[in-house]
Every structure is written in structure tokens, then in C-alpha cells.
Scaffold this motif. Structure first.
Motif, mmCIF file in Angstrom:
data_model
loop_
_atom_site.group_PDB
_atom_site.id
_atom_site.type_symbol
_atom_site.label_atom_id
_atom_site.label_comp_id
_atom_site.label_asym_id
_atom_site.label_seq_id
_atom_site.Cartn_x
_atom_site.Cartn_y
_atom_site.Cartn_z
ATOM 1 N N LYS A 260 -22.536 -6.884 8.951
ATOM 2 C CA LYS A 260 -21.199 -6.754 9.064
ATOM 3 C C LYS A 260 -20.683 -7.834 7.824
ATOM 4 C CE LYS A 260 -19.822 -5.590 13.607
ATOM 5 N NZ LYS A 260 -18.997 -6.080 14.749
ATOM 6 N N ILE A 261 -19.859 -7.537 6.705
ATOM 7 C CA ILE A 261 -19.300 -8.412 5.919
ATOM 8 C C ILE A 261 -17.821 -8.232 5.870
ATOM 9 C CG2 ILE A 261 -21.029 -8.339 4.260
ATOM 10 C CD1 ILE A 261 -19.866 -6.280 2.626
ATOM 11 N N LEU A 262 -17.023 -9.161 5.498
ATOM 12 C CA LEU A 262 -15.787 -9.380 5.400
ATOM 13 C C LEU A 262 -15.253 -8.836 4.150
ATOM 14 C CD1 LEU A 262 -13.204 -10.005 7.204
ATOM 15 C CD2 LEU A 262 -13.309 -12.444 5.901
ATOM 16 N N VAL A 263 -14.249 -7.819 3.949
ATOM 17 C CA VAL A 263 -13.862 -7.236 3.092
ATOM 18 C C VAL A 263 -12.360 -7.565 2.583
ATOM 19 C CG1 VAL A 263 -15.413 -5.513 2.915
ATOM 20 C CG2 VAL A 263 -13.252 -4.988 3.783
ATOM 21 N N LYS A 264 -11.777 -7.644 1.437
ATOM 22 C CA LYS A 264 -10.553 -7.827 0.869
ATOM 23 C C LYS A 264 -10.013 -6.411 0.486
ATOM 24 C CE LYS A 264 -10.049 -9.672 -3.052
ATOM 25 N NZ LYS A 264 -10.081 -10.667 -4.254
ATOM 26 N N SER A 265 -8.904 -6.073 1.108
ATOM 27 C CA SER A 265 -8.433 -4.809 0.722
ATOM 28 C C SER A 265 -7.045 -4.716 0.779
ATOM 29 C CB SER A 265 -9.129 -3.699 2.016
ATOM 30 O OG SER A 265 -8.567 -2.515 1.651
ATOM 31 N N TYR A 266 -6.730 -3.969 -0.281
ATOM 32 C CA TYR A 266 -5.137 -3.835 -0.402
ATOM 33 C C TYR A 266 -4.748 -2.328 -0.270
ATOM 34 C CZ TYR A 266 -5.071 -8.184 -2.714
ATOM 35 O OH TYR A 266 -5.312 -9.700 -2.899
ATOM 36 N N THR A 267 -3.768 -1.874 0.347
ATOM 37 C CA THR A 267 -3.311 -0.532 0.509
ATOM 38 C C THR A 267 -1.854 -0.290 0.293
ATOM 39 O OG1 THR A 267 -3.279 1.208 2.025
ATOM 40 C CG2 THR A 267 -2.644 -0.893 3.033
ATOM 41 N N TYR A 268 -1.476 0.948 0.137
ATOM 42 C CA TYR A 268 -0.180 1.143 -0.430
ATOM 43 C C TYR A 268 0.632 1.531 0.923
ATOM 44 C CZ TYR A 268 -1.884 1.408 -5.024
ATOM 45 O OH TYR A 268 -2.303 1.005 -6.242
ATOM 46 N N LYS A 269 1.964 1.167 1.147
ATOM 47 C CA LYS A 269 2.728 1.538 1.849
ATOM 48 C C LYS A 269 3.515 3.282 1.676
ATOM 49 C CE LYS A 269 6.733 0.155 4.985
ATOM 50 N NZ LYS A 269 7.713 -1.003 5.123
ATOM 51 N N ARG A 270 2.915 4.048 2.064
ATOM 52 C CA ARG A 270 3.004 5.385 1.674
ATOM 53 C C ARG A 270 4.324 5.895 2.459
ATOM 54 N NH1 ARG A 270 -2.257 8.726 2.021
ATOM 55 N NH2 ARG A 270 -0.721 10.319 1.689
ATOM 56 N N ASN A 271 5.116 6.718 1.630
ATOM 57 C CA ASN A 271 6.367 7.306 2.288
ATOM 58 C C ASN A 271 6.004 8.282 3.130
ATOM 59 O OD1 ASN A 271 8.618 8.779 2.450
ATOM 60 N ND2 ASN A 271 9.359 8.436 0.450
ATOM 61 N N PRO A 272 6.297 8.466 4.501
ATOM 62 C CA PRO A 272 5.821 9.320 5.281
ATOM 63 C C PRO A 272 6.606 10.721 5.226
ATOM 64 C CG PRO A 272 7.713 7.681 6.029
ATOM 65 C CD PRO A 272 7.185 7.258 5.127
ATOM 66 N N ASP A 273 8.052 10.677 4.502
ATOM 67 C CA ASP A 273 8.766 11.941 4.040
ATOM 68 C C ASP A 273 7.664 12.860 3.144
ATOM 69 O OD1 ASP A 273 10.586 11.313 5.772
ATOM 70 O OD2 ASP A 273 11.990 10.131 4.206
ATOM 71 N N VAL A 274 7.147 12.211 2.190
ATOM 72 C CA VAL A 274 6.237 12.820 1.293
ATOM 73 C C VAL A 274 5.273 13.487 2.126
ATOM 74 C CG1 VAL A 274 4.497 12.742 -0.617
ATOM 75 C CG2 VAL A 274 6.827 11.216 -0.749
#
Length: 224
Positions: free
Chosen positions: A146-160
Motif C-alpha cells: 500500500k502507498i499513500l497518494v496525493k490526489s486532487y478532485t473536482y467538485k462537479r455540478n450534480p445538475d450537469v
């Protein structure tokens, strides 16, 4: 990793300095193809002055000096030159703390790093003979590391997402076939909303830039 307390190689008035290595940092440098002969790091008094700063130093070939993520040195090790070549915590400039924090952040792999390393390992494995692969398999651990990863994500628009799924009416908008199955929770057709121009490449989170795809077509868009 602390290695030992030692007498400085340039004695003068100093009595001791701390010597250590950072195996994870060296591994990361090696994986990225960064050449470095400077594998030892020292916490030490930076001059013979009794009120001298305490700082971290390393050899001049270390990538620590030229990786953008790391702060620039803010102190001088007077035993080794007259330009800033050490990191020290001073009033108003905690460069040593910032360097150590930056190293910790640098050592976190991104998901993209993990994928690149895996693809490289796949290429290496495919170049081996079946006999060589089977020999390696016998010695391999059965549980993956197991390795710890750095991740960024986008707060997506649920209406889309909802608008695109309703537009698709249960059919993949690429192959035009019905969704492969229904979700257990609400019996809606399982389709995945894909951004035509990816968000990571500056694409918009809009209905016009999104399409509903079956899992096969979605993977094809990313890997085909």
C-alpha cells in the motif's frame, strides 16, 4: 533516517553534527531519473560562532537545490562556500520547516505517478521470458504494497450529471446501445458521465461538454 552523530569532517571549533539519510527521497529521485551523488544530509552548526544558526546541509549535487517544490536555501554553511547552501529557521523565515514539509508533500505519489510507474513495470515484465516472470512470481509477495497518494478532485455540478443522464434516456450516447445494467439502489440505467474536454485540461463542467457513456465506451475514451 538518523544514521549517526559524528565529528565534522572540517573540525574547527565544532564538536559534533548529525548525519542522516532519507531512503524514500532517494528512491523518488531514482524513479524520476534525477541524478544525485549527495545522499547524506547533515544537521549542524553553520559556523564557529557560538551563536551560529543550526541548519540542514547536503552536497551540491543534490536535487534539493533545483526542484521547484523546495524552498531555496536561506543560510550559508561557512565551511563550504559563501553563497546560501543551507536551510535554517530564522526570525521571519522558517526555511528548514518549509523544506521538511515540502519533502513530505513531494514523497506523496499522485495517481498519475502510480499509473506511470505501473506502465513502466508492465513494459519491463512483458520484455521478460515466461521462465523469468514465473521465477519472479515465486518470490513475489502475495499481498500488494500500500502507498499513500496525493490526489486532487473536482467538485462537479450534480445538475450537469442529471441533465446529461436524462438526455441519454438509458442509452450510451456513443455506441447507442442500452446501458449494461440497472443500479440496485434505484433501478436507473447505469451510464457514466464523461467530459468531452477533460476538466484537468481546462474543460467546462457543463451539459454541452459532457456525454453519457457505457463503461466500455468510457474506458475507450480514456485508453483507446
Amino acid at each position: 533516517m538518523f544514521e549517526k552523530e559524528q565529528q565534522p569532517h572540517l573540525q574547527n571549533l565544532r564538536s559534533t553534527e548529525l548525519k542522516f539519510i532519507h531512503p524514500q527521497l532517494e528512491n523518488k529521485f531514482n524513479e524520476l531519473g534525477l541524478k544525485s551523488r549527495a545522499k547524506k544530509y547533515y544537521i549542524k552548526q553553520l559556523s564557529d560562532d557560538s551563536e551560529s544558526d543550526i541548519g540542514l546541509t547536503t552536497g551540491k549535487t543534490s536535487p534539493l537545490f533545483n526542484i521547484e517544490a523546495f524552498p531555496t536555501p536561506n543560510a550559508i554553511d561557512y565551511f563550504d562556500g559563501d553563497t546560501p547552501n543551507a536551510w535554517s529557521n530564522k526570525e521571519g523565515d522558517n526555511a528548514l520547516d518549509r523544506l521538511l514539509n515540502a519533502i513530505s508533500e513531494y514523497l506523496l505519489y499522485t495517481l498519475n505517478d502510480v499509473e506511470k510507474l505501473f506502465q513502466s513495470a508492465l513494459s519491463e515484465a512483458s520484455a521478460l521470458s515466461q521462465k523469468e516472470r514465473r521465477r519472479r512470481l515465486k518470490a513475489a509477495r502475495s499481498k500488494p504494497e500500500k502507498i499513500l497518494v496525493k490526489s486532487y478532485t473536482y467538485k462537479r455540478n450534480p445538475d450537469v450529471v442529471i441533465e446529461v443522464l436524462e438526455r441519454a434516456k438509458g442509452n450510451c450516447e456513443l455506441c447507442q446501445k442500452p446501458a449494461p445494467f440497472k443500479r440496485k439502489r434505484d433501478l436507473t440505467s447505469y451510464l457514466e458521465v464523461h467530459h468531452i474536454k477533460q476538466l484537468a485540461q481546462g474543460g467546462d463542467d457543463t451539459v454541452e461538454n459532457a456525454i453519457a457513456l457505457c463503461p466500455n465506451c468510457h474506458r475507450e475514451q480514456h485508453f483507446g
